[in-house]
Design a protein around this motif. Structure first.
Motif, PDB file in Angstrom:
ATOM      1  N   VAL A  16       0.884  -1.158   0.000  1.00  0.00           N
ATOM      2  CA  VAL A  16       0.000   0.000   0.000  1.00  0.00           C
ATOM      3  C   VAL A  16       0.924   1.211   0.000  1.00  0.00           C
ATOM      4  O   VAL A  16       1.822   1.314   0.834  1.00  0.00           O
ATOM      5  CB  VAL A  16      -0.909   0.002   1.242  1.00  0.00           C
ATOM      6  N   VAL A  17       0.720   2.114  -0.964  1.00  0.00           N
ATOM      7  CA  VAL A  17       1.615   3.261  -1.113  1.00  0.00           C
ATOM      8  C   VAL A  17       0.935   4.515  -0.582  1.00  0.00           C
ATOM      9  O   VAL A  17      -0.167   4.859  -0.987  1.00  0.00           O
ATOM     10  CB  VAL A  17       2.017   3.463  -2.591  1.00  0.00           C
ATOM     11  N   LEU A  18       1.622   5.179   0.329  1.00  0.00           N
ATOM     12  CA  LEU A  18       1.158   6.452   0.878  1.00  0.00           C
ATOM     13  C   LEU A  18       1.956   7.576   0.232  1.00  0.00           C
ATOM     14  O   LEU A  18       3.183   7.591   0.303  1.00  0.00           O
ATOM     15  CB  LEU A  18       1.365   6.488   2.397  1.00  0.00           C
ATOM     16  N   MET A  19       1.250   8.495  -0.416  1.00  0.00           N
ATOM     17  CA  MET A  19       1.884   9.680  -0.988  1.00  0.00           C
ATOM     18  C   MET A  19       1.909  10.711   0.142  1.00  0.00           C
ATOM     19  O   MET A  19       0.903  11.349   0.430  1.00  0.00           O
ATOM     20  CB  MET A  19       1.102  10.173  -2.199  1.00  0.00           C
ATOM     21  N   ASP A  20       3.040  10.848   0.795  1.00  0.00           N
ATOM     22  CA  ASP A  20       3.155  11.668   1.993  1.00  0.00           C
ATOM     23  C   ASP A  20       3.555  13.096   1.645  1.00  0.00           C
ATOM     24  O   ASP A  20       4.553  13.322   0.958  1.00  0.00           O
ATOM     25  CB  ASP A  20       4.194  11.047   2.928  1.00  0.00           C
ATOM     26  N   VAL A  21       2.762  14.038   2.113  1.00  0.00           N
ATOM     27  CA  VAL A  21       3.053  15.460   1.903  1.00  0.00           C
ATOM     28  C   VAL A  21       2.574  16.222   3.137  1.00  0.00           C
ATOM     29  O   VAL A  21       1.559  15.866   3.740  1.00  0.00           O
ATOM     30  CB  VAL A  21       2.398  15.991   0.601  1.00  0.00           C
ATOM     31  N   ASP A  22       3.323  17.223   3.507  1.00  0.00           N
ATOM     32  CA  ASP A  22       2.972  18.057   4.653  1.00  0.00           C
ATOM     33  C   ASP A  22       1.592  18.663   4.426  1.00  0.00           C
ATOM     34  O   ASP A  22       1.279  19.150   3.331  1.00  0.00           O
ATOM     35  CB  ASP A  22       4.025  19.166   4.795  1.00  0.00           C
ATOM     36  N   SER A  23       0.743  18.647   5.438  1.00  0.00           N
ATOM     37  CA  SER A  23      -0.636  19.120   5.278  1.00  0.00           C
ATOM     38  C   SER A  23      -0.699  20.605   4.905  1.00  0.00           C
ATOM     39  O   SER A  23      -1.579  21.016   4.146  1.00  0.00           O
ATOM     40  CB  SER A  23      -1.463  18.839   6.526  1.00  0.00           C
ATOM     41  N   LYS A  24       0.248  21.405   5.403  1.00  0.00           N
ATOM     42  CA  LYS A  24       0.264  22.833   5.026  1.00  0.00           C
ATOM     43  C   LYS A  24       0.615  22.997   3.554  1.00  0.00           C
ATOM     44  O   LYS A  24       0.014  23.812   2.854  1.00  0.00           O
ATOM     45  CB  LYS A  24       1.246  23.606   5.906  1.00  0.00           C
ATOM     46  N   LEU A  26       0.126  20.729   1.222  1.00  0.00           N
ATOM     47  CA  LEU A  26      -1.015  20.193   0.481  1.00  0.00           C
ATOM     48  C   LEU A  26      -2.142  21.224   0.423  1.00  0.00           C
ATOM     49  O   LEU A  26      -2.747  21.445  -0.633  1.00  0.00           O
ATOM     50  CB  LEU A  26      -1.507  18.902   1.132  1.00  0.00           C
ATOM     51  N   PHE A  27      -2.399  21.867   1.546  1.00  0.00           N
ATOM     52  CA  PHE A  27      -3.433  22.901   1.612  1.00  0.00           C
ATOM     53  C   PHE A  27      -3.139  24.006   0.606  1.00  0.00           C
ATOM     54  O   PHE A  27      -4.009  24.443  -0.145  1.00  0.00           O
ATOM     55  CB  PHE A  27      -3.502  23.461   3.043  1.00  0.00           C
ATOM     56  N   ASP A  76     -12.478  26.258   2.842  1.00  0.00           N
ATOM     57  CA  ASP A  76     -13.345  25.538   3.776  1.00  0.00           C
ATOM     58  C   ASP A  76     -13.516  24.077   3.371  1.00  0.00           C
ATOM     59  O   ASP A  76     -13.556  23.179   4.214  1.00  0.00           O
ATOM     60  CB  ASP A  76     -14.702  26.228   3.915  1.00  0.00           C
ATOM     61  N   VAL A  77     -13.577  23.824   2.074  1.00  0.00           N
ATOM     62  CA  VAL A  77     -13.726  22.457   1.582  1.00  0.00           C
ATOM     63  C   VAL A  77     -12.449  21.654   1.840  1.00  0.00           C
ATOM     64  O   VAL A  77     -12.504  20.503   2.288  1.00  0.00           O
ATOM     65  CB  VAL A  77     -14.091  22.447   0.074  1.00  0.00           C
ATOM     66  N   ILE A  78     -11.305  22.262   1.570  1.00  0.00           N
ATOM     67  CA  ILE A  78     -10.016  21.581   1.785  1.00  0.00           C
ATOM     68  C   ILE A  78      -9.815  21.292   3.271  1.00  0.00           C
ATOM     69  O   ILE A  78      -9.365  20.207   3.643  1.00  0.00           O
ATOM     70  CB  ILE A  78      -8.836  22.407   1.232  1.00  0.00           C
ATOM     71  N   GLU A  79     -10.146  22.237   4.127  1.00  0.00           N
ATOM     72  CA  GLU A  79     -10.033  21.999   5.571  1.00  0.00           C
ATOM     73  C   GLU A  79     -10.847  20.779   5.969  1.00  0.00           C
ATOM     74  O   GLU A  79     -10.377  19.932   6.730  1.00  0.00           O
ATOM     75  CB  GLU A  79     -10.507  23.229   6.358  1.00  0.00           C
ATOM     76  N   ASN A  80     -12.048  20.675   5.444  1.00  0.00           N
ATOM     77  CA  ASN A  80     -12.902  19.529   5.760  1.00  0.00           C
ATOM     78  C   ASN A  80     -12.310  18.239   5.204  1.00  0.00           C
ATOM     79  O   ASN A  80     -12.318  17.207   5.880  1.00  0.00           O
ATOM     80  CB  ASN A  80     -14.317  19.751   5.225  1.00  0.00           C
ATOM     81  N   VAL A 105       5.998   7.343   0.090  1.00  0.00           N
ATOM     82  CA  VAL A 105       6.664   8.137  -0.942  1.00  0.00           C
ATOM     83  C   VAL A 105       6.616   9.594  -0.514  1.00  0.00           C
ATOM     84  O   VAL A 105       5.548  10.108  -0.158  1.00  0.00           O
ATOM     85  CB  VAL A 105       5.957   7.971  -2.310  1.00  0.00           C
ATOM     86  N   ASN A 106       7.760  10.247  -0.533  1.00  0.00           N
ATOM     87  CA  ASN A 106       7.816  11.673  -0.238  1.00  0.00           C
ATOM     88  C   ASN A 106       7.245  12.417  -1.448  1.00  0.00           C
ATOM     89  O   ASN A 106       7.906  12.562  -2.468  1.00  0.00           O
ATOM     90  CB  ASN A 106       9.255  12.115   0.029  1.00  0.00           C
ATOM     91  N   ALA A 107       6.019  12.890  -1.336  1.00  0.00           N
ATOM     92  CA  ALA A 107       5.351  13.567  -2.448  1.00  0.00           C
ATOM     93  C   ALA A 107       5.558  15.076  -2.408  1.00  0.00           C
ATOM     94  O   ALA A 107       4.913  15.809  -3.141  1.00  0.00           O
ATOM     95  CB  ALA A 107       3.867  13.228  -2.436  1.00  0.00           C
ATOM     96  N   ASP A 108       6.475  15.508  -1.572  1.00  0.00           N
ATOM     97  CA  ASP A 108       6.768  16.938  -1.444  1.00  0.00           C
ATOM     98  C   ASP A 108       8.072  17.266  -2.162  1.00  0.00           C
ATOM     99  O   ASP A 108       8.992  17.831  -1.586  1.00  0.00           O
ATOM    100  CB  ASP A 108       6.849  17.309   0.038  1.00  0.00           C
ATOM    101  N   GLN A 109       8.149  16.840  -3.420  1.00  0.00           N
ATOM    102  CA  GLN A 109       9.323  17.087  -4.252  1.00  0.00           C
ATOM    103  C   GLN A 109       8.886  17.134  -5.716  1.00  0.00           C
ATOM    104  O   GLN A 109       7.699  17.046  -6.004  1.00  0.00           O
ATOM    105  CB  GLN A 109      10.380  16.010  -4.008  1.00  0.00           C
TER     106      GLN A 109
END
Length: 124
Positions: A16-24, A26-27, A76-80, A105-109
């Motif tokens: 199972v692959v997680l595309m990991d990115v900081d929530s800020k 991503l926001f 507001d939609v993204i926060e939810n 996977v580090n998706a912040d690149q």
């Protein structure tokens, strides 16, 4: 709901692959996304701006349509959506991590690096 995941749907070697990115980050990516209603080109007001400001630079300057924001990219939609992720998806991440099936996977690149890491994680 997690008890149904242990029925054997995943097989040896699966991941199972997680595309990991900081929530800020991503926001900012999502709320900053704008697109051209005519050609579909995507911009970001923070990271990949149009050369014509709030108009699409894929057209002649006098014909360039104004860029639009998707309704589901409003703050507001993204926060939810991020709250729903934390409450409903985060337990799945922990579930698969505990079973040794989670690949991160580090998706912040750069897109090319994310894609290469994804292929490696997915076994491709």
């Amino acid at each position: 709901a997690l008890r149904h995941l242990d029925r054997g749907d995943l097989h040896r070697g699966d991941a199972v692959v997680l595309m990991d990115v900081d929530s800020k980050a991503l926001f900012q990516r999502l709320t900053g996304r704008r697109s051209c209603p005519k050609c579909g080109k995507v911009f970001n007001v923070y990271s990949s701006k149009s050369k014509l400001g709030d108009r699409c630079d894929n057209h002649a300057e006098g014909e360039a349509p104004k860029l639009v924001q998707r309704a589901d990219d409003r703050e507001d939609v993204i926060e939810n959506r991020l709250k729903v992720y934390e409450s409903q998806t985060r337990p799945l991440v922990e579930h698969y991590q505990a079973r040794g099936l989670l690949k991160v996977v580090n998706a912040d690149q750069a897109v090319e690096r994310v894609y290469a890491e994804f292929l490696r994680a997915a076994g491709g």
